[in-house]
Design a protein around this motif. Structure first.
Motif, mmCIF file in Angstrom:
data_model
loop_
_atom_site.group_PDB
_atom_site.id
_atom_site.type_symbol
_atom_site.label_atom_id
_atom_site.label_comp_id
_atom_site.label_asym_id
_atom_site.label_seq_id
_atom_site.Cartn_x
_atom_site.Cartn_y
_atom_site.Cartn_z
ATOM 1 N N VAL A 61 0.863 -1.211 0.086
ATOM 2 C CA VAL A 61 -0.052 0.041 0.135
ATOM 3 C C VAL A 61 0.777 1.221 0.037
ATOM 4 O O VAL A 61 0.324 2.266 -0.521
ATOM 5 N N ALA A 62 2.065 1.301 0.777
ATOM 6 C CA ALA A 62 2.891 2.431 0.602
ATOM 7 C C ALA A 62 3.276 2.776 -0.869
ATOM 8 O O ALA A 62 3.273 4.161 -1.022
ATOM 9 N N PHE A 63 3.526 2.103 -1.676
ATOM 10 C CA PHE A 63 3.713 2.280 -3.160
ATOM 11 C C PHE A 63 2.600 3.266 -3.586
ATOM 12 O O PHE A 63 2.769 3.950 -4.588
ATOM 13 N N GLU A 65 0.044 4.907 -1.717
ATOM 14 C CA GLU A 65 -0.139 5.958 -1.000
ATOM 15 C C GLU A 65 1.108 7.088 -1.388
ATOM 16 O O GLU A 65 0.525 8.468 -1.349
ATOM 17 N N ALA A 66 2.099 6.682 -1.790
ATOM 18 C CA ALA A 66 3.140 7.759 -2.067
ATOM 19 C C ALA A 66 2.765 8.504 -3.315
ATOM 20 O O ALA A 66 3.412 9.782 -3.480
ATOM 21 N N TYR A 67 1.871 8.207 -4.164
ATOM 22 C CA TYR A 67 1.164 8.745 -5.259
ATOM 23 C C TYR A 67 -0.156 9.496 -4.919
ATOM 24 O O TYR A 67 -0.659 9.892 -5.901
ATOM 25 N N GLY A 68 -0.492 9.840 -3.569
ATOM 26 C CA GLY A 68 -1.510 10.275 -3.284
ATOM 27 C C GLY A 68 -2.951 9.787 -3.835
ATOM 28 O O GLY A 68 -3.013 8.558 -3.701
ATOM 29 N N LEU A 69 -3.922 10.778 -4.198
ATOM 30 C CA LEU A 69 -5.300 10.311 -4.527
ATOM 31 C C LEU A 69 -5.165 9.610 -5.930
ATOM 32 O O LEU A 69 -5.819 8.479 -6.120
ATOM 33 N N TRP A 72 -4.295 5.874 -4.759
ATOM 34 C CA TRP A 72 -5.323 5.185 -4.342
ATOM 35 C C TRP A 72 -6.413 4.713 -5.412
ATOM 36 O O TRP A 72 -6.983 3.677 -5.250
ATOM 37 N N THR A 73 -6.388 5.603 -6.342
ATOM 38 C CA THR A 73 -7.259 5.243 -7.461
ATOM 39 C C THR A 73 -6.780 3.933 -8.245
ATOM 40 O O THR A 73 -7.391 3.006 -8.619
ATOM 41 N N GLN A 76 -7.374 1.102 -6.037
ATOM 42 C CA GLN A 76 -8.594 0.525 -6.130
ATOM 43 C C GLN A 76 -9.110 -0.218 -7.550
ATOM 44 O O GLN A 76 -9.746 -1.169 -7.600
ATOM 45 N N ASP A 114 -14.499 -1.757 1.897
ATOM 46 C CA ASP A 114 -14.504 -0.781 0.940
ATOM 47 C C ASP A 114 -13.603 -1.243 -0.448
ATOM 48 O O ASP A 114 -14.051 -1.365 -1.479
#
Lengths: 275, 275
Positions: A61-63, A65-69, A72-73, A76, A114
């Protein structure tokens, strides 16, 4: 996914390979950067090329999160793609979460409901009430750090506590937690000789094993000491597979590397189980 | 933000209050739910009402992740609002992260660079190389779990190692890590009697203290045993402040609660430092 469904998949594919989707934009083929979502396109190609050889995918997940929104897209879309296209595959959110009870419940909701991952990695330091909110989910799995593959594992995990190392205490104490049948553990391949002791404490649990390949662990050694009657291992490989090539042939080369590992696993399984 | 800037702010405001922004849509005033981004609007109102009484804000990242992309957007807007409107305020991403080195580096990038938090909470279990990537950032602070406020703290943190508990080992060993001057520690208010021992090991470090209020810890007790010459404490309060009312007066009531805490802190500081 139930544990039995995971075991069935392992038997059917003759593989216990988890592919780590630790996607770094500086390492993926540069032609993908022109696309709208390079991380997802990279993952999709890797997944399509390896889904019959791997039983699990593990985005770290860190990889994302490091790119922000945007990250996360991509995460997902990746989990949705796996769940809709290859629903038999076991999915692992490598997130190493853990907090007080009501907060862990929020993390559990985020990853199990989610995003709909089958499992998540968690850290043990905050104890029982930080992990039980994850364990409360049916047919979901909580993979707790026991003995990790990095150097820092020797800072605290192997400290001797009343004649027993901390990681052994973590294994033993957690066996008494509510719904502990949903627990798996992280044990690094770089510490193969420890598997004998670990199997005395948790003979039946699945172990997620990072550290084969780039970090120097040996698949044969891990299997020798860590395999149980249901295999009981998920061997993770990230960089050796996903970055096998950074050209347009990256997916083919990833398949070649995954196939090598699957074949080695098939051979180990046939020797062990005479199948 | 440097440690000295944080100390200056504490002296100026006569407060060492951190407000925890653990925003749960089921607990905020229902009239906010009609707005486009209820979480951000709630945070903005709380921050505007308390910014002269608090020295730090601590969003717990789990509460944002639980709402997926929308939650991340709210988190981003919240940190941007604090940084642009009240740049003197110390910001804490309560994320409790920690992973192998290259992965921790990705988390550090996410929280220190992209989101631009002043600090992040991390878990110690994976040791030195899982924390040093955070410590490498100048004028950023890494707040490591030592002794937490929950029941599960007694599962592993207080296990005895030849007469010394694990949390003491965590404090002592981490003092030798590279850039350890950027380390702060989490110590729960529910364990006030432990502060004497902790101050013997880390006399100068800032301690982030959750557990006052809803979890039952006493501010006076924590200060008695934990305060140092620079105060050296950040006392977190979440629910008691942000959920003081769930009506349209929620921000006013939050201010009333924050003011009570600030006044108690001012009194403690005046008794201690004769100011």
């Amino acid at each position: 996914m139930t544990t039995q469904q995971l075991i069935d998949q392992i038997q059917q594919k003759k593989s216990f390979l988890a592919v780590g989707l630790d996607v770094d934009l500086t390492k993926i083929p540069q032609h993908l950067l022109e696309l709208e979502d390079p991380i997802f396109e990279f993952n999709k190609a890797i997944i399509d090329a390896t889904h019959d050889l791997a039983v699990a995918y593990k985005p770290n997940v860190a990889f994302y999160e490091a790119y922000g929104l945007k990250g996360w897209t991509s995460l997902q879309k990746t989990i949705n793609y796996i769940n809709s296209t290859y629903p038999d595959i076991f999915t692992i959110a490598d997130a190493k979460r853990g907090d007080i009870g009501n907060t862990s419940a929020m993390y559990a909701k985020a990853f199990f409901e989610d995003l709909n991952f089958d499992s998540i990695t968690v850290a043990p330091y905050m104890g029982k009430d930080s992990v039980e909110p994850f364990l409360a989910f049916k047919s979901k799995h909580t993979i707790m750090l026991a003995l990790t593959s990095n150097e820092g594992a020797f800072d605290f995990q192997t400290l001797n506590l009343n004649g027993k190392e901390l990681y052994k205490q973590v294994l033993e104490i957690s066996k008494n937690w509510k719904n502990s049948e949903n627990l798996m553990y992280v044990v690094g391949a770089t510490k193969a000789e420890y598997f004998t002791e670990i199997r005395k404490i948790v003979p039946d649990s699945f172990l997620l094993v990072p550290g084969v390949g780039a970090q120097g662990g040996s698949l044969a050694e891990v299997c020798k000491y860590g395999m149980n009657a249901n295999v009981g291992l998920l061997i993770n490989s990230s960089r050796a597979i996903i970055y096998a090539s950074n050209g347009t042939d990256f997916a083919d080369k990833a398949r070649t590397e995954a196939l090598k590992m699957q074949q080695e696993m098939e051979q180990i399984m046939s020797l062990k189980f005479n199948v």
